[in-house]
Design an enzyme around this catalytic site. Structure first.
Site, PDB file in Angstrom:
ATOM      1  N   SER A  21       0.846  -1.198   0.000  1.00 38.64           N
ATOM      2  CA  SER A  21       0.000   0.000   0.000  1.00 38.64           C
ATOM      3  C   SER A  21       0.877   1.241   0.000  1.00 38.64           C
ATOM      4  O   SER A  21       2.057   1.178  -0.378  1.00 38.64           O
ATOM      5  CB  SER A  21      -0.941  -0.018   1.210  1.00 38.64           C
ATOM      6  N   ASN A  22       0.348   2.387   0.403  1.00 39.22           N
ATOM      7  CA  ASN A  22       1.132   3.624   0.474  1.00 39.22           C
ATOM      8  C   ASN A  22       0.649   4.460   1.661  1.00 39.22           C
ATOM      9  O   ASN A  22      -0.276   4.064   2.363  1.00 39.22           O
ATOM     10  CB  ASN A  22       1.033   4.393  -0.852  1.00 39.22           C
ATOM     11  N   ARG A  23       1.275   5.629   1.869  1.00 37.57           N
ATOM     12  CA  ARG A  23       1.042   6.409   3.083  1.00 37.57           C
ATOM     13  C   ARG A  23      -0.175   7.329   3.026  1.00 37.57           C
ATOM     14  O   ARG A  23      -0.391   8.123   3.927  1.00 37.57           O
ATOM     15  CB  ARG A  23       2.286   7.251   3.391  1.00 37.57           C
ATOM     16  N   SER A  24      -0.968   7.240   1.982  1.00 35.30           N
ATOM     17  CA  SER A  24      -2.114   8.163   1.868  1.00 35.30           C
ATOM     18  C   SER A  24      -3.041   8.036   3.081  1.00 35.30           C
ATOM     19  O   SER A  24      -3.404   6.936   3.494  1.00 35.30           O
ATOM     20  CB  SER A  24      -2.907   7.842   0.595  1.00 35.30           C
ATOM     21  N   ALA A  88      -4.936   7.489  -3.816  1.00 37.91           N
ATOM     22  CA  ALA A  88      -3.564   7.083  -4.124  1.00 37.91           C
ATOM     23  C   ALA A  88      -3.590   5.577  -4.397  1.00 37.91           C
ATOM     24  O   ALA A  88      -3.498   4.759  -3.474  1.00 37.91           O
ATOM     25  CB  ALA A  88      -2.645   7.409  -2.955  1.00 37.91           C
TER      26      ALA A  88
END
Ligand code: CTP
Length: 217
Positions: A21-24, A88
């Site tokens: 995943s990502n930091r959004s 994101a």
């Protein structure tokens, strides 16, 4: 007016307990939803996994993976006037999913990944009547990349943000935006709280949509 907004990250599962995943945080998308609701617009919010409360009055559709976000957005896009693709989306997913928990080993381990679908580009490859707002998260060559994404993803307006600063953009309560329109000079929206920026952005979007409609008639 009817707004369709996506927000937050997507997650791509690797095994029973792990994901990519990502930091959004979803804060920008949720702030845009709240700003539209304040102005009495109808809002459908498609949200990836975030730790935020549903904006009061919005229809919220919770999703996890990019595929789920695509399915939800394609089911809703036909009914909206403005589509804001703020999520994101994870660009890659593990090529293989393991239903159990993968066991660790002492040897180095390479993860095979495959690209996910570009949701925005897929949706705009088919003609829709809505005004399309894309986002761009950049750490370098912001203007060049944003202009390319505006064109390649068939957006009517693109909102770019520099995500290279730890105290700005992703996860932060503050942001700074650059707005790109097809036939206009880029416009900067100076650093501020995402809640405030969202109100300014809403005005810019509605104004640009109005100009777009005027040109078409
Ligand atoms: N986007 C999308 N589906 C993807 C990736 C991105 O719909 N699989 C959308 C985002 O929601 C955003 C826009 O495309 O509106 C640009 O996303 P961004 O992450 O800035 O760029 P990418 O297209 O992923 O390219 P890169 O990671 O190389 O910058």
């Amino acid at each position: 007016m009817k707004f369709l907004i996506t927000a937050g990250p997507t997650r791509e599962p690797l095994d029973a307990v792990r994901y990519l995943s990502n930091r959004s945080s979803g804060k920008m998308g949720y702030a845009i939803a709240a700003a539209a609701l304040e102005e009495k617009h109808q809002v459908t919010l498609i949200s990836g996994p975030v730790a935020l409360a549903d904006p009061l009055g919005a229809k919220v559709i919770r999703v996890t993976t990019g595929n789920e976000m695509f399915e939800a957005a394609s089911a809703q896009i036909g009914a909206c006037d403005v589509f804001v693709m703020c999520a994101a989306v994870c660009d890659y997913k593990p090529a293989h999913y393991s239903a159990g928990k993968m066991k660790k080993h002492d040897e180095p381990f390479a993860l095979a990944l495959e690209p996910t679908r570009d949701i925005l580009a897929s949706l705009t490859s088919v003609k829709h009547d809505c005004f399309v707002v894309g986002f761009a998260a950049e750490t370098q060559d912001l203007a060049v990349n944003a202009t390319r994404k505006l064109r390649e993803k068939n957006c009517d307006l693109l909102v770019a943000n520099d995500v290279s600063h730890a105290d700005l953009g992703m996860e932060s309560d503050e942001n700074e935006l650059m707005i790109f329109l097809p036939n206009d000079e880029p416009r900067k929206v100076a650093r501020g709280k995402k809640t405030e920026l969202a109100r300014t952005l809403l005005k810019i979007i509605l104004n640009a949509r109005e100009n777009c409609l005027t040109k078409k008639t």
